[in-house]
Design an enzyme around this catalytic site. Structure first.
Site, PDB file in Angstrom:
ATOM      1  N   ASN A 144      -6.234   9.549   8.321  1.00  0.00           N
ATOM      2  CA  ASN A 144      -7.349   8.686   8.753  1.00  0.00           C
ATOM      3  C   ASN A 144      -8.691   9.424   8.755  1.00  0.00           C
ATOM      4  OD1 ASN A 144      -4.758   7.738   9.985  1.00  0.00           O
ATOM      5  ND2 ASN A 144      -6.042   5.984  10.498  1.00  0.00           N
ATOM      6  N   SER A 164     -14.218   1.814  12.866  1.00  0.00           N
ATOM      7  CA  SER A 164     -15.304   0.872  12.572  1.00  0.00           C
ATOM      8  C   SER A 164     -15.232  -0.353  13.487  1.00  0.00           C
ATOM      9  CB  SER A 164     -15.262   0.457  11.104  1.00  0.00           C
ATOM     10  OG  SER A 164     -13.934   0.243  10.693  1.00  0.00           O
ATOM     11  N   PRO A 175       2.546   2.583  12.396  1.00  0.00           N
ATOM     12  CA  PRO A 175       3.138   3.886  12.734  1.00  0.00           C
ATOM     13  C   PRO A 175       2.788   4.339  14.158  1.00  0.00           C
ATOM     14  CG  PRO A 175       2.158   3.961  10.553  1.00  0.00           C
ATOM     15  CD  PRO A 175       1.733   2.660  11.181  1.00  0.00           C
ATOM     16  N   PHE A 185     -13.899  -0.610  16.573  1.00  0.00           N
ATOM     17  CA  PHE A 185     -14.263  -0.298  17.961  1.00  0.00           C
ATOM     18  C   PHE A 185     -15.778  -0.061  18.080  1.00  0.00           C
ATOM     19  CE2 PHE A 185      -9.876   1.506  19.520  1.00  0.00           C
ATOM     20  CZ  PHE A 185      -9.328   0.238  19.359  1.00  0.00           C
ATOM     21  N   ARG A 216     -10.640  -1.365  10.364  1.00  0.00           N
ATOM     22  CA  ARG A 216     -10.063  -0.072  10.740  1.00  0.00           C
ATOM     23  C   ARG A 216     -10.497   0.262  12.165  1.00  0.00           C
ATOM     24  NH1 ARG A 216     -10.292   3.505   5.179  1.00  0.00           N
ATOM     25  NH2 ARG A 216     -12.055   2.245   4.551  1.00  0.00           N
ATOM     26  N   GLN A 257      -0.199   4.546  20.596  1.00  0.00           N
ATOM     27  CA  GLN A 257       0.037   5.091  19.256  1.00  0.00           C
ATOM     28  C   GLN A 257      -1.086   6.081  18.922  1.00  0.00           C
ATOM     29  OE1 GLN A 257      -1.006   2.040  19.959  1.00  0.00           O
ATOM     30  NE2 GLN A 257      -1.953   0.944  18.278  1.00  0.00           N
ATOM     31  N   THR A 258      -0.754   7.103  18.133  1.00  0.00           N
ATOM     32  CA  THR A 258      -1.767   8.136  17.858  1.00  0.00           C
ATOM     33  C   THR A 258      -2.208   8.107  16.401  1.00  0.00           C
ATOM     34  OG1 THR A 258      -0.252   9.886  17.168  1.00  0.00           O
ATOM     35  CG2 THR A 258      -0.654   9.646  19.555  1.00  0.00           C
ATOM     36  N   TYR A 280       0.837  -1.204   0.000  1.00  0.00           N
ATOM     37  CA  TYR A 280       0.000   0.000   0.000  1.00  0.00           C
ATOM     38  C   TYR A 280       0.874   1.257   0.000  1.00  0.00           C
ATOM     39  CZ  TYR A 280      -3.754   3.165   1.577  1.00  0.00           C
ATOM     40  OH  TYR A 280      -4.666   4.190   1.693  1.00  0.00           O
ATOM     41  N   ASP A 281       1.809   1.326   0.965  1.00  0.00           N
ATOM     42  CA  ASP A 281       2.623   2.539   1.112  1.00  0.00           C
ATOM     43  C   ASP A 281       3.445   2.817  -0.150  1.00  0.00           C
ATOM     44  OD1 ASP A 281       1.711   1.904   3.620  1.00  0.00           O
ATOM     45  OD2 ASP A 281       3.631   2.101   4.641  1.00  0.00           O
TER      46      ASP A 281
HETATM   47  P1  NAD Z   1     -12.684   1.767   0.327  1.00  0.00           P
HETATM   48  O1  NAD Z   1     -12.023   0.436   0.375  1.00  0.00           O
HETATM   49  O2  NAD Z   1     -14.001   1.926   1.003  1.00  0.00           O
HETATM   50  O3  NAD Z   1     -12.849   2.265  -1.178  1.00  0.00           O
HETATM   51  C1  NAD Z   1     -11.984   1.902  -2.210  1.00  0.00           C
HETATM   52  C2  NAD Z   1     -12.838   1.549  -3.424  1.00  0.00           C
HETATM   53  O4  NAD Z   1     -11.985   1.188  -4.512  1.00  0.00           O
HETATM   54  C3  NAD Z   1     -13.744   0.343  -3.158  1.00  0.00           C
HETATM   55  O5  NAD Z   1     -15.062   0.650  -3.567  1.00  0.00           O
HETATM   56  C4  NAD Z   1     -13.130  -0.763  -4.005  1.00  0.00           C
HETATM   57  O6  NAD Z   1     -14.076  -1.725  -4.441  1.00  0.00           O
HETATM   58  C5  NAD Z   1     -12.511   0.028  -5.139  1.00  0.00           C
HETATM   59  N1  NAD Z   1     -11.408  -0.668  -5.795  1.00  0.00           N
HETATM   60  C6  NAD Z   1     -10.360  -1.317  -5.215  1.00  0.00           C
HETATM   61  N2  NAD Z   1      -9.559  -1.825  -6.164  1.00  0.00           N
HETATM   62  C7  NAD Z   1     -10.105  -1.485  -7.367  1.00  0.00           C
HETATM   63  C8  NAD Z   1      -9.739  -1.734  -8.709  1.00  0.00           C
HETATM   64  N3  NAD Z   1      -8.643  -2.422  -9.030  1.00  0.00           N
HETATM   65  N4  NAD Z   1     -10.544  -1.234  -9.694  1.00  0.00           N
HETATM   66  C9  NAD Z   1     -11.656  -0.548  -9.404  1.00  0.00           C
HETATM   67  N5  NAD Z   1     -12.052  -0.286  -8.137  1.00  0.00           N
HETATM   68  C10 NAD Z   1     -11.275  -0.756  -7.132  1.00  0.00           C
HETATM   69  O7  NAD Z   1     -11.630   2.816   0.913  1.00  0.00           O
HETATM   70  P2  NAD Z   1     -11.782   4.377   1.204  1.00  0.00           P
HETATM   71  O8  NAD Z   1     -11.518   4.603   2.620  1.00  0.00           O
HETATM   72  O9  NAD Z   1     -13.034   4.905   0.592  1.00  0.00           O
HETATM   73  O10 NAD Z   1     -10.530   4.935   0.391  1.00  0.00           O
HETATM   74  C11 NAD Z   1     -10.656   5.573  -0.864  1.00  0.00           C
HETATM   75  C12 NAD Z   1      -9.311   6.098  -1.308  1.00  0.00           C
HETATM   76  O11 NAD Z   1      -8.822   7.053  -0.367  1.00  0.00           O
HETATM   77  C13 NAD Z   1      -8.237   5.015  -1.435  1.00  0.00           C
HETATM   78  O12 NAD Z   1      -7.449   5.287  -2.575  1.00  0.00           O
HETATM   79  C14 NAD Z   1      -7.422   5.186  -0.173  1.00  0.00           C
HETATM   80  O13 NAD Z   1      -6.092   4.775  -0.364  1.00  0.00           O
HETATM   81  C15 NAD Z   1      -7.533   6.685   0.072  1.00  0.00           C
HETATM   82  N6  NAD Z   1      -7.348   6.982   1.503  1.00  0.00           N
HETATM   83  C16 NAD Z   1      -8.345   6.750   2.404  1.00  0.00           C
HETATM   84  C17 NAD Z   1      -8.126   7.022   3.758  1.00  0.00           C
HETATM   85  C18 NAD Z   1      -9.190   6.803   4.809  1.00  0.00           C
HETATM   86  O14 NAD Z   1      -8.939   7.014   5.991  1.00  0.00           O
HETATM   87  N7  NAD Z   1     -10.400   6.407   4.455  1.00  0.00           N
HETATM   88  C19 NAD Z   1      -6.881   7.520   4.177  1.00  0.00           C
HETATM   89  C20 NAD Z   1      -5.892   7.715   3.212  1.00  0.00           C
HETATM   90  C21 NAD Z   1      -6.134   7.473   1.882  1.00  0.00           C
HETATM   91  N1  UDP Z   2      -6.035  -0.647  15.927  1.00  0.00           N
HETATM   92  C1  UDP Z   2      -6.349  -1.215  17.164  1.00  0.00           C
HETATM   93  N2  UDP Z   2      -7.369  -2.099  17.224  1.00  0.00           N
HETATM   94  C2  UDP Z   2      -8.124  -2.446  16.149  1.00  0.00           C
HETATM   95  C3  UDP Z   2      -7.808  -1.861  14.885  1.00  0.00           C
HETATM   96  C4  UDP Z   2      -6.746  -0.978  14.817  1.00  0.00           C
HETATM   97  O1  UDP Z   2      -5.709  -0.908  18.168  1.00  0.00           O
HETATM   98  O2  UDP Z   2      -9.045  -3.267  16.318  1.00  0.00           O
HETATM   99  C5  UDP Z   2      -4.932   0.336  15.846  1.00  0.00           C
HETATM  100  C6  UDP Z   2      -3.881   0.005  14.792  1.00  0.00           C
HETATM  101  O3  UDP Z   2      -2.881  -0.834  15.325  1.00  0.00           O
HETATM  102  C7  UDP Z   2      -3.348   1.387  14.455  1.00  0.00           C
HETATM  103  C8  UDP Z   2      -4.558   2.309  14.646  1.00  0.00           C
HETATM  104  O4  UDP Z   2      -5.475   1.573  15.442  1.00  0.00           O
HETATM  105  O5  UDP Z   2      -2.361   1.764  15.379  1.00  0.00           O
HETATM  106  C9  UDP Z   2      -5.226   2.708  13.351  1.00  0.00           C
HETATM  107  O6  UDP Z   2      -5.464   1.535  12.604  1.00  0.00           O
HETATM  108  P1  UDP Z   2      -6.244   1.544  11.216  1.00  0.00           P
HETATM  109  O7  UDP Z   2      -6.205   0.155  10.704  1.00  0.00           O
HETATM  110  O8  UDP Z   2      -7.577   2.186  11.375  1.00  0.00           O
HETATM  111  O9  UDP Z   2      -5.442   2.528  10.270  1.00  0.00           O
HETATM  112  P2  UDP Z   2      -3.898   2.814   9.959  1.00  0.00           P
HETATM  113  O10 UDP Z   2      -3.020   1.948  10.824  1.00  0.00           O
HETATM  114  O11 UDP Z   2      -3.742   2.507   8.520  1.00  0.00           O
HETATM  115  O12 UDP Z   2      -3.750   4.242  10.285  1.00  0.00           O
END
Ligand code: NAD
Ligand code: UDP
Ligand code: UDP
Length: 326
Positions: A180, A195, A280, A197, A192, A215-216, A151-152
């Site tokens: 986030n 959702s 992180p 919690f 996540r 962690q924050t 992902y990263d």
């Molecule tokens: P999500 O998983 O709910 O939405 C992603 C969508 O992309 C889904 O509907 C999935 O079916 C679709 N998808 C995945 N692979 C695909 C492919 N190959 N072709 C077509 N569709 C595809 O996630 P989200 O939280 O809505 O995230 C949306 C975007 O925002 C992502 O790119 C994510 O990396 C970015 N983002 C989200 C967050 C967050 O906290 N929600 C944080 C940072 C970045």
């Molecule tokens: N986390 C947790 N319990 C859970 C799910 C996540 O303690 O049931 C922690 C996780 O280890 C991370 C933070 O919550 O430190 C945020 O996690 P999330 O998966 O939402 O997003 P990301 O790590 O990608 O920021």
């Protein structure tokens, strides 16, 4: 080919059936645009866009962005990519392909159409940051071979591609780094933290704290994030980013758990689980650029946004089949 009789903007949202994408589709339709939602429904669901399926200006296309796409649009928001750790680690090779091949195809499409394209990048490009708050000038501390790398590094490569298309083809790009974000339509099984919690609290299950919970993260309410995306797309052409979008109010995971227990009135206990690798330690956006260039500052208090999300999950749990939520 541009249509002859229609002056309305036609906007492509990839990942439009996901959490953020579906809210973005709502907002773009409200603004009067036509919306083409492209999604392969890997992590998104039709439930998120059910209310739009009969809308005269909305069109859904089931398609995988790793495959070329030939459509006619005026703007592209590229959101397609699984975003939660359990989803993007489920098929890590596909995650990288979605970020990288998906970006190449959408950039190829935008280049042919000469249209602006916005990339939903992520705070994950900073990795386990050695500075806080994270500002856009920080290059990050990312493990290239760990379980989060698909992902990263996929998202980092996508940013590289966006900037190279901009330099090489003068393509109008916009790159935002999303921190986030939470709210209604998060998938109850996405693992996540918000959702998880809330679902655990509503079902009186144990609340799983990974590590010691110190962690924050900094949580932004979805409506405000979507407003930021739209402001970025509509900003002056020289504003190309990357720009951080997120709420700078930082909470520990433990504080979030306690807030959710309190707001739900849950009987759940907090239990410790092993901290996943490369998790992180600290995440907090510096949003100076977003304030300056987009006049954007999130205002929704965490407790208010979490309460709205709890209401959504209460309804969902009340109406869903048990396997969908537990
Ligand atoms: P999500 O998983 O709910 O939405 C992603 C969508 O992309 C889904 O509907 C999935 O079916 C679709 N998808 C995945 N692979 C695909 C492919 N190959 N072709 C077509 N569709 C595809 O996630 P989200 O939280 O809505 O995230 C949306 C975007 O925002 C992502 O790119 C994510 O990396 C970015 N983002 C989200 C967050 C967050 O906290 N929600 C944080 C940072 C970045
Ligand atoms: N986390 C947790 N319990 C859970 C799910 C996540 O303690 O049931 C922690 C996780 O280890 C991370 C933070 O919550 O430190 C945020 O996690 P999330 O998966 O939402 O997003 P990301 O790590 O990608 O920021
Ligand atoms: N592409 C697409 N839709 C278009 C134009 C291009 O999906 O309308 C894809 C195309 O198939 C290619 C990618 O975008 O794989 C990159 O296109 P570009 O024109 O940048 O490079 P090239 O065609 O030379 O690979």
């Amino acid at each position: 080919m541009k249509r002859v009789y229609n002056s309305r903007k036609r906007i492509l949202v990839t990942g439009g059936a996901g959490f953020l994408g579906s809210h973005l589709c709502d907002r773009l339709l409200e603004s009067g645009a036509e919306v083409l939602c492209v999604d392969n429904l890997f992590t998104g669901t039709k439930r998120n866009i059910e209310h739009l399926l009969t809308h005269p200006r909305f069109e859904f296309m089931r398609h995988d962005v790793t495959i070329p796409l030939y459509v006619e649009v005026d703007e592209i928001y590229n959101l397609a990519c699984p975003a939660s750790p359990i989803h993007y680690q489920h098929d890590p090779v596909q995650t990288t392909k979605t970020s990288v091949h998906g970006a190449i195809n959408m950039l190829g499409l935008a280049t042919r159409l000469k249209c602006p394209i916005l990339q939903a990048s992520t705070s994950e490009v900073y990795g386990d940051a050695l500075t806080s708050p994270q500002s856009e000038g920080y290059w990050g501390n990312v493990n290239p071979i760990g379980i989060r790398s698909c992902y990263d590094e996929g998202k980092r490569c996508a940013e590289t591609l966006f900037f190279d298309y901009h330099r090489q083809h003068a393509l109008p790009i916009k790159v935002v780094r999303i921190f986030n974000t939470y709210g209604p339509r998060m998938h109850p099984q996405d693992g996540r933290v918000v959702s998880n919690f809330i679902r655990q609290a509503l079902l009186d299950e144990d609340i799983t704290i990974f590590g010691d919970g110190s962690q924050t993260r900094s949580f932004c309410y979805v409506d405000e994030l979507v407003e930021g995306l739209i402001r970025m797309m509509n900003s002056d052409p020289e504003i190309i980013g990357p720009i951080n979008l997120g709420n700078p109010h930082e909470s520990t995971v433990l504080e979030l758990a306690e807030l959710i227990v309190q707001l739900t009135g849950s009987r759940s206990k907090l239990v410790r689980r092993e901290l996943p690798s490369d998790d992180p330690v600290q995440r907090c956006p510096d949003i100076k650029l977003a304030k300056e260039h987009l006049n954007w500052t999130p205002k929704v208090e965490l407790s208010d946004g979490v309460m709205r999300t709890i209401e959504y999950f209460r309804d969902l749990i009340g109406s869903a089949a048990p396997h969908e939520v537990s």
